[in-house]
Write an enzyme that holds these catalytic residues in place. Structure first.
Site, PDB file in Angstrom:
ATOM      1  N   ASN A 115      74.272 -28.116   1.538  1.00 44.92           N
ATOM      2  CA  ASN A 115      75.189 -29.203   1.175  1.00 44.92           C
ATOM      3  C   ASN A 115      76.429 -28.705   0.412  1.00 44.92           C
ATOM      4  O   ASN A 115      77.426 -29.421   0.308  1.00 44.92           O
ATOM      5  CB  ASN A 115      74.481 -30.297   0.369  1.00 44.92           C
ATOM      6  CG  ASN A 115      73.531 -31.150   1.187  1.00 44.92           C
ATOM      7  OD1 ASN A 115      72.529 -31.657   0.682  1.00 44.92           O
ATOM      8  ND2 ASN A 115      73.825 -31.321   2.463  1.00 44.92           N
ATOM      9  N   ASP A 144      67.988 -39.297   3.536  1.00 44.72           N
ATOM     10  CA  ASP A 144      69.147 -39.069   4.407  1.00 44.72           C
ATOM     11  C   ASP A 144      69.774 -40.388   4.876  1.00 44.72           C
ATOM     12  O   ASP A 144      69.080 -41.396   5.016  1.00 44.72           O
ATOM     13  CB  ASP A 144      68.690 -38.235   5.618  1.00 44.72           C
ATOM     14  CG  ASP A 144      69.862 -37.581   6.335  1.00 44.72           C
ATOM     15  OD1 ASP A 144      70.964 -37.537   5.752  1.00 44.72           O
ATOM     16  OD2 ASP A 144      69.673 -37.111   7.469  1.00 44.72           O
TER      17      ASP A 144
HETATM   18  C1  IPE Z   1      69.226 -32.943   4.106  1.00 47.50           C
HETATM   19  O1  IPE Z   1      70.132 -33.852   4.636  1.00 47.50           O
HETATM   20  C2  IPE Z   1      69.498 -32.723   2.660  1.00 47.50           C
HETATM   21  C3  IPE Z   1      69.254 -33.850   1.756  1.00 47.50           C
HETATM   22  C4  IPE Z   1      68.807 -35.020   2.099  1.00 47.50           C
HETATM   23  C5  IPE Z   1      69.544 -33.595   0.361  1.00 47.50           C
HETATM   24  P1  IPE Z   1      71.442 -33.369   5.421  1.00 47.50           P
HETATM   25  O2  IPE Z   1      72.116 -34.585   5.887  1.00 47.50           O
HETATM   26  O3  IPE Z   1      72.214 -32.437   4.568  1.00 47.50           O
HETATM   27  O4  IPE Z   1      70.820 -32.534   6.629  1.00 47.50           O
HETATM   28  P2  IPE Z   1      71.380 -32.254   8.073  1.00 47.50           P
HETATM   29  O5  IPE Z   1      72.730 -31.655   7.894  1.00 47.50           O
HETATM   30  O6  IPE Z   1      71.440 -33.566   8.791  1.00 47.50           O
HETATM   31  O7  IPE Z   1      70.391 -31.330   8.687  1.00 47.50           O
HETATM   32  C1  IPE Z   2      71.960 -37.781   2.234  1.00 50.42           C
HETATM   33  O1  IPE Z   2      72.854 -38.556   2.961  1.00 50.42           O
HETATM   34  C2  IPE Z   2      72.529 -37.353   0.906  1.00 50.42           C
HETATM   35  C3  IPE Z   2      72.783 -35.906   0.787  1.00 50.42           C
HETATM   36  C4  IPE Z   2      72.555 -35.015   1.707  1.00 50.42           C
HETATM   37  C5  IPE Z   2      73.338 -35.446  -0.484  1.00 50.42           C
HETATM   38  P1  IPE Z   2      74.012 -37.903   3.845  1.00 50.42           P
HETATM   39  O2  IPE Z   2      75.182 -37.670   2.976  1.00 50.42           O
HETATM   40  O3  IPE Z   2      73.497 -36.695   4.546  1.00 50.42           O
HETATM   41  O4  IPE Z   2      74.324 -39.064   4.865  1.00 50.42           O
HETATM   42  P2  IPE Z   2      74.536 -38.927   6.431  1.00 50.42           P
HETATM   43  O5  IPE Z   2      73.371 -38.184   6.977  1.00 50.42           O
HETATM   44  O6  IPE Z   2      75.814 -38.186   6.644  1.00 50.42           O
HETATM   45  O7  IPE Z   2      74.593 -40.343   6.920  1.00 50.42           O
HETATM   46 MG    MG Z   3      72.593 -36.421   6.333  1.00 51.17          MG
END
Ligand code: IPE
Ligand code: IPE
Ligand code: MG
Length: 243
Positions: A70, A22
């Site tokens: 996502n 993340d």
């Molecule tokens: C969880 O991260 C999913 C992945 C890392 C693929 P998200 O960024 O989507 O999760 P939330 O929305 O912070 O819970």
């Molecule tokens: C994780 O990084 C990647 C996916 C969930 C695909 P994020 O895209 O959630 O990045 P933040 O959490 O918004 O910084």
């Molecule tokens: Mg995230």
């Protein structure tokens, strides 16, 4: 780094490490760039993670690549992620195969384009006899969806008489999950400072140790993984018993 390696107890390596990768978006925003720039800079962290897995002899690593939630992101971001999956599957899975690592995709793979699905099926088959470790890629994955799917399949089997209710056990339930023959998770690592599971491996992580770091995923390097393992090795896992 040398110092960190010396601290690792090779007799207490977790069997299964699952990583919630993340913080890509925030990493990019900190640099005044679009979120997609962060996704594009995530691959080096993935490569170093796989290398550490090999160096330490971690048998199973699961990466949370894309969650079922996502899909609710803006179309532009999803398109960019799909493009990156395609490019990286092409460029890096071959390298993973050469490292003798088995690749297992889990999740609602059928939601991806045919191109991506075919690549995943191809690499799953191609790497199925590899023995140096297993890399599980959670793609369009949701823990609740996985549990629901298992429950429905079991209900169907009971209904048509292929399974009796007394045979619905932890172990037979587990056999109906995507991760059927993969051991439970020992350690979950989440980067970016968020402290939640976000629908990841809900059944499998019932007794996992949780490790949270503020490092954003594109900055995650070998030393960060070593630190997580060292921290894990200091924990006393009780599994409800008294020790
Ligand atoms: C969880 O991260 C999913 C992945 C890392 C693929 P998200 O960024 O989507 O999760 P939330 O929305 O912070 O819970
Ligand atoms: C994780 O990084 C990647 C996916 C969930 C695909 P994020 O895209 O959630 O990045 P933040 O959490 O918004 O910084
Ligand atoms: Mg995230």
């Amino acid at each position: 780094m040398e110092n960190l390696l010396e601290k690792i107890d090779y007799r207490n390596i977790p069997h299964h490490v699952a990583i919630i990768m993340d913080g890509n978006g925030r990493w990019a925003e900190k640099r005044g760039k679009l979120r997609t720039f962060g996704h594009g800079n995530a691959i080096q962290s993935v490569r170093e993670t796989i290398t550490v897995g090999k160096e330490l002899g971690i048998p199973y690593i699961t990466l949370y690549v894309f969650s079922s939630e996502n899909w609710n992101r803006p179309k532009k971001e999803i398109d960019n992620l799909m493009h990156l999956f395609h490019v990286h599957l092409k460029n890096h899975l071959e390298e993973i195969h050469e490292n003798n690592v088995k690749i297992i995709p889990i999740g609602e793979i059928e939601k991806f384009s045919e191109l991506i699905q075919n690549e995943l099926i191809f690499f799953r088959k191609k790497t199925k006899h590899n023995r140096s470790g297993t890399l599980i890629l959670a793609l369009s994955y949701g823990g609740r969806e996985e549990i629901l799917r298992a429950a429905k399949n079991i209900a169907k089997k009971v209904h048509i008489g292929h399974l009796s209710l007394k045979d619905v056990t932890h172990s037979s339930f587990q056999n109906h999950l995507y991760t059927n023959d993969i051991p439970d998770v020992d350690l979950i690592i989440r980067t970016s400072g968020e402290q939640r599971l976000s629908n990841f491996l809900l059944w499998q992580s019932a007794y996992a140790e949780l490790y949270f770091t503020n490092v954003l995923w594109p900055d995650f390097r070998k030393k960060d993984f070593f630190e997580a393992i060292i921290n894990y090795q200091k924990r006393k896992r009780r599994f409800g018993r008294v020790v």
